[in-house]
Design a protein around this motif. Structure first.
Motif, PDB file in Angstrom:
ATOM      1  N   PRO A  34       0.799  -1.231   0.000  1.00 36.72           N
ATOM      2  CA  PRO A  34       0.000   0.000   0.000  1.00 36.72           C
ATOM      3  C   PRO A  34       0.830   1.280   0.000  1.00 36.72           C
ATOM      4  O   PRO A  34       0.380   2.308  -0.508  1.00 36.72           O
ATOM      5  CB  PRO A  34      -0.845  -0.120   1.270  1.00 36.72           C
ATOM      6  N   THR A  35       2.038   1.213   0.545  1.00 39.77           N
ATOM      7  CA  THR A  35       2.886   2.405   0.559  1.00 39.77           C
ATOM      8  C   THR A  35       3.334   2.804  -0.849  1.00 39.77           C
ATOM      9  O   THR A  35       3.795   3.931  -1.058  1.00 39.77           O
ATOM     10  CB  THR A  35       4.107   2.175   1.459  1.00 39.77           C
ATOM     11  N   GLU A  36       3.184   1.873  -1.819  1.00 38.70           N
ATOM     12  CA  GLU A  36       3.491   2.196  -3.211  1.00 38.70           C
ATOM     13  C   GLU A  36       2.340   2.937  -3.887  1.00 38.70           C
ATOM     14  O   GLU A  36       2.512   3.501  -4.970  1.00 38.70           O
ATOM     15  CB  GLU A  36       3.800   0.918  -3.996  1.00 38.70           C
ATOM     16  N   VAL A  37       1.181   2.948  -3.249  1.00 35.28           N
ATOM     17  CA  VAL A  37      -0.022   3.532  -3.847  1.00 35.28           C
ATOM     18  C   VAL A  37      -0.418   4.835  -3.158  1.00 35.28           C
ATOM     19  O   VAL A  37      -0.757   5.819  -3.811  1.00 35.28           O
ATOM     20  CB  VAL A  37      -1.198   2.528  -3.781  1.00 35.28           C
ATOM     21  N   LEU A  38      -0.355   4.831  -1.829  1.00 35.82           N
ATOM     22  CA  LEU A  38      -0.797   5.991  -1.058  1.00 35.82           C
ATOM     23  C   LEU A  38       0.340   6.991  -0.860  1.00 35.82           C
ATOM     24  O   LEU A  38       1.519   6.617  -0.827  1.00 35.82           O
ATOM     25  CB  LEU A  38      -1.312   5.542   0.317  1.00 35.82           C
ATOM     26  N   GLU A  39      -0.024   8.247  -0.700  1.00 40.92           N
ATOM     27  CA  GLU A  39       0.959   9.269  -0.353  1.00 40.92           C
ATOM     28  C   GLU A  39       1.501   8.992   1.047  1.00 40.92           C
ATOM     29  O   GLU A  39       0.782   8.507   1.925  1.00 40.92           O
ATOM     30  CB  GLU A  39       0.321  10.657  -0.394  1.00 40.92           C
ATOM     31  N   ARG A  40       2.762   9.329   1.257  1.00 38.77           N
ATOM     32  CA  ARG A  40       3.414   9.015   2.531  1.00 38.77           C
ATOM     33  C   ARG A  40       2.681   9.652   3.716  1.00 38.77           C
ATOM     34  O   ARG A  40       2.516   9.029   4.766  1.00 38.77           O
ATOM     35  CB  ARG A  40       4.872   9.478   2.497  1.00 38.77           C
ATOM     36  N   VAL A  41       2.215  10.870   3.541  1.00 38.89           N
ATOM     37  CA  VAL A  41       1.538  11.568   4.638  1.00 38.89           C
ATOM     38  C   VAL A  41       0.277  10.821   5.052  1.00 38.89           C
ATOM     39  O   VAL A  41      -0.020  10.689   6.243  1.00 38.89           O
ATOM     40  CB  VAL A  41       1.185  13.016   4.227  1.00 38.89           C
ATOM     41  N   GLU A  42      -0.471  10.301   4.070  1.00 32.73           N
ATOM     42  CA  GLU A  42      -1.691   9.565   4.388  1.00 32.73           C
ATOM     43  C   GLU A  42      -1.378   8.202   4.992  1.00 32.73           C
ATOM     44  O   GLU A  42      -1.981   7.807   6.003  1.00 32.73           O
ATOM     45  CB  GLU A  42      -2.534   9.387   3.129  1.00 32.73           C
ATOM     46  N   SER A  43      -0.446   7.480   4.403  1.00 36.31           N
ATOM     47  CA  SER A  43      -0.169   6.124   4.875  1.00 36.31           C
ATOM     48  C   SER A  43       0.378   6.103   6.297  1.00 36.31           C
ATOM     49  O   SER A  43       0.114   5.165   7.052  1.00 36.31           O
ATOM     50  CB  SER A  43       0.799   5.412   3.924  1.00 36.31           C
ATOM     51  N   LYS A  44       1.103   7.135   6.697  1.00 29.06           N
ATOM     52  CA  LYS A  44       1.676   7.170   8.051  1.00 29.06           C
ATOM     53  C   LYS A  44       0.607   7.245   9.131  1.00 29.06           C
ATOM     54  O   LYS A  44       0.865   6.887  10.282  1.00 29.06           O
ATOM     55  CB  LYS A  44       2.623   8.359   8.197  1.00 29.06           C
ATOM     56  N   ARG A  45      -0.589   7.702   8.773  1.00 26.32           N
ATOM     57  CA  ARG A  45      -1.658   7.849   9.752  1.00 26.32           C
ATOM     58  C   ARG A  45      -2.644   6.692   9.715  1.00 26.32           C
ATOM     59  O   ARG A  45      -3.683   6.739  10.379  1.00 26.32           O
ATOM     60  CB  ARG A  45      -2.398   9.172   9.520  1.00 26.32           C
ATOM     61  N   LEU A  46      -2.322   5.654   8.937  1.00 23.83           N
ATOM     62  CA  LEU A  46      -3.206   4.508   8.799  1.00 23.83           C
ATOM     63  C   LEU A  46      -2.449   3.212   9.051  1.00 23.83           C
ATOM     64  O   LEU A  46      -1.334   3.029   8.559  1.00 23.83           O
ATOM     65  CB  LEU A  46      -3.806   4.455   7.387  1.00 23.83           C
ATOM     66  N   ASP A  47      -3.043   2.301   9.801  1.00 27.61           N
ATOM     67  CA  ASP A  47      -2.494   0.950   9.924  1.00 27.61           C
ATOM     68  C   ASP A  47      -2.507   0.285   8.549  1.00 27.61           C
ATOM     69  O   ASP A  47      -3.331   0.626   7.698  1.00 27.61           O
ATOM     70  CB  ASP A  47      -3.364   0.147  10.900  1.00 27.61           C
ATOM     71  N   PRO A  48      -1.599  -0.658   8.307  1.00 30.02           N
ATOM     72  CA  PRO A  48      -1.600  -1.338   7.002  1.00 30.02           C
ATOM     73  C   PRO A  48      -2.961  -1.909   6.593  1.00 30.02           C
ATOM     74  O   PRO A  48      -3.321  -1.862   5.406  1.00 30.02           O
ATOM     75  CB  PRO A  48      -0.558  -2.436   7.189  1.00 30.02           C
ATOM     76  N   ALA A  49      -3.736  -2.430   7.536  1.00 25.77           N
ATOM     77  CA  ALA A  49      -5.056  -2.969   7.194  1.00 25.77           C
ATOM     78  C   ALA A  49      -5.964  -1.872   6.650  1.00 25.77           C
ATOM     79  O   ALA A  49      -6.743  -2.098   5.704  1.00 25.77           O
ATOM     80  CB  ALA A  49      -5.700  -3.629   8.409  1.00 25.77           C
ATOM     81  N   THR A  50      -5.865  -0.682   7.233  1.00 28.17           N
ATOM     82  CA  THR A  50      -6.679   0.437   6.767  1.00 28.17           C
ATOM     83  C   THR A  50      -6.155   0.973   5.443  1.00 28.17           C
ATOM     84  O   THR A  50      -6.935   1.417   4.580  1.00 28.17           O
ATOM     85  CB  THR A  50      -6.720   1.542   7.822  1.00 28.17           C
ATOM     86  N   GLN A  51      -4.857   0.932   5.248  1.00 30.06           N
ATOM     87  CA  GLN A  51      -4.291   1.322   3.957  1.00 30.06           C
ATOM     88  C   GLN A  51      -4.873   0.449   2.844  1.00 30.06           C
ATOM     89  O   GLN A  51      -5.316   0.962   1.796  1.00 30.06           O
ATOM     90  CB  GLN A  51      -2.768   1.194   3.989  1.00 30.06           C
ATOM     91  N   PHE A  52      -4.878  -0.865   3.072  1.00 32.82           N
ATOM     92  CA  PHE A  52      -5.472  -1.774   2.084  1.00 32.82           C
ATOM     93  C   PHE A  52      -6.949  -1.441   1.855  1.00 32.82           C
ATOM     94  O   PHE A  52      -7.433  -1.444   0.721  1.00 32.82           O
ATOM     95  CB  PHE A  52      -5.363  -3.223   2.563  1.00 32.82           C
ATOM     96  N   ALA A  53      -7.667  -1.174   2.946  1.00 32.31           N
ATOM     97  CA  ALA A  53      -9.095  -0.892   2.859  1.00 32.31           C
ATOM     98  C   ALA A  53      -9.373   0.317   1.986  1.00 32.31           C
ATOM     99  O   ALA A  53     -10.255   0.292   1.105  1.00 32.31           O
ATOM    100  CB  ALA A  53      -9.671  -0.676   4.270  1.00 32.31           C
ATOM    101  N   VAL A  54      -8.639   1.388   2.198  1.00 32.53           N
ATOM    102  CA  VAL A  54      -8.844   2.628   1.449  1.00 32.53           C
ATOM    103  C   VAL A  54      -8.548   2.413  -0.033  1.00 32.53           C
ATOM    104  O   VAL A  54      -9.293   2.879  -0.915  1.00 32.53           O
ATOM    105  CB  VAL A  54      -7.967   3.754   2.042  1.00 32.53           C
ATOM    106  N   ILE A  55      -7.477   1.687  -0.326  1.00 28.26           N
ATOM    107  CA  ILE A  55      -7.117   1.435  -1.724  1.00 28.26           C
ATOM    108  C   ILE A  55      -8.211   0.647  -2.438  1.00 28.26           C
ATOM    109  O   ILE A  55      -8.642   0.995  -3.547  1.00 28.26           O
ATOM    110  CB  ILE A  55      -5.775   0.687  -1.798  1.00 28.26           C
TER     111      ILE A  55
END
Length: 412
Positions: A60-81
């Motif tokens: 997910p860190t390859e898809v989301l901006e760093r500022v957004e991904s830092k505030r989300l757990d990996p599970a939530t990063q996947f969810a948003v994507i």
């Protein structure tokens, strides 16, 4: 029986087979495996007995901006994507926010955030614990992030029912649409639990395959040599809406969601009821709630985790439901390719079921070299054409705690 037709108008995923729903589906048809050796330093340092998993093909860190991904757990990063992809696939509909809802799911939630914060507290003290720790680790973080990202105000609900979670979220979405709580809902689930603690715990209970020398062939549902599941990660989302709403906006429709059902075993915290009676009731109710009969079912996406006990229990449930006709129904066990996404498994398998109906192709079950003689299923081993005409398929999910959830779809 619901009075409204509920349809699927968007799909999105990020999985061990691909960074999108379509890529995941195409690689599933190719017979690929998402399992691979874990290269993180903690595998050797902690002497983990299982050294492989099915990691997301695109992190997910390859898809989301760093500022957004830092505030989300990996599970939530996947969810948003996954949710954003599904929403875009549905045409990013212009919907009244108060008529747009979220039904999301996870089995474990923010395990990385929780355990990283515990390490920080022990090693560096309370002042170094991040203030966003609780909002990041809470199981409803995925639903919250999706509703804030897309502006859904009809409710953002979270199911936590182990490996049945995201199938249950689809059932809930169906019921909420039927009840008129919303016109359009994003449903699905996410998991990011490829962490030393879940790996060690699942291995300790003899749930994981320990075929470290061959990760790609370790998940082998129905095989005589199956020895456990392969832990996977990722997320999947479906945009569901009333047919009336979909037609009014000119949406493309993948399939109809006929209905679903949820039951419980009341048997054991980890083991399924060996007779599968409650699982059978869920399958029957999922189909018959739509006014159809079990004779209409032409394809099954099985839960099929590749555990010695679980696969047998599901077979007995299927046999109870379909009887002699079971031998002629093509069954796909797609966890052989994706690994087990826990709370995200049901959602990605719902997408595979929808795609199977749309393309009239049952996806293959890889790694089945010697079928267990006690499981007399017609297992699809190569992509197989499904018949023309009106098709119905079901997708099964069962989880620790005796949770059973089943959804039924029909071709359009």
């Amino acid at each position: 029986m619901g009075t409204k037709k509920i349809v699927v108008t968007g799909i999105g995923a990020t999985s061990p087979l691909g960074g999108t729903a379509e890529e995941s589906w195409q690689n599933l048809l190719k017979g690929e495996s998402g399992a691979s050796p874990l290269e993180q330093e903690w595998v050797a340092r902690l002497e983990l007995p299982v050294t492989f998993a099915a990691q997301a093909r695109v992190q997910p860190t390859e898809v989301l901006e760093r500022v957004e991904s830092k505030r989300l757990d990996p599970a939530t990063q996947f969810a948003v994507i996954a949710a954003r992809a599904a929403w875009a696939d549905a045409g990013s509909p212009d919907v009244v926010p108060e008529r747009f809802g979220v039904d999301w799911a996870t089995g474990i939630g923010g395990v990385w955030t929780l355990l990283d914060a515990w390490d920080t507290l022990r090693e560096r003290g309370p002042r170094r614990v991040l203030p966003m720790t609780v909002p990041m680790l809470m199981p409803n973080a995925g639903a919250a992030a999706i509703e804030m990202s897309l502006g859904a105000r009809a409710g953002a609900r979270t199911v936590v029912s182990a490996c049945a979670s995201s199938t249950e979220s689809v059932v809930n979405a169906y019921e909420h649409l039927q009840a008129g709580y919303a016109d359009i809902i994003i449903a699905g689930g996410a998991e990011a639990a490829i962490h030393p603690l879940p790996l060690a715990s699942f291995a300790s209970m003899q749930a994981l395959s320990k075929q470290n020398d061959s990760p790609a062939t370790a998940s082998r549902p129905y095989d005589v040599n199956r020895d456990g599941f392969v832990l996977g990660e990722g997320a999947a989302a479906l945009v569901l809406e009333t047919e009336e709403h979909a037609l009014a906006r000119g949406a493309k429709i993948y399939a109809e969601l006929l209905g679903g059902a949820v039951t419980s075993d009341a048997f054991h915290i980890t083991a399924p009821d060996p007779e599968g009676s409650a699982a059978a009731r869920a399958m029957i109710a999922a189909v018959e709630s739509s006014g159809l009969t079990l004779d209409d079912v032409a394809h099954i996406n099985a839960h099929a985790t590749s555990t010695p006990v679980g696969d047998i229990a599901e077979y007995k449930a299927l046999l109870h439901v379909f009887g002699d006709r079971l031998a002629s129904i093509p069954v796909s066990a797609t966890k052989a390719s994706t690994g087990h996404l826990l709370g995200g498994a049901g959602a990605i398998e719902a997408i595979f079921t929808v795609k199977a109906l749309q393309e009239r192709t049952a996806p293959p079950t890889i790694n089945l070299t010697e079928q267990d003689p006690e499981i007399a299923l017609d297992v699809v081993r190569e992509p197989r054409a499904l018949p023309e005409g009106d098709l119905v398929a079901i997708s099964n999910s069962f989880g620790f705690g005796g949770h059973n959830a089943v959804v039924a779809f029909r071709s359009v």
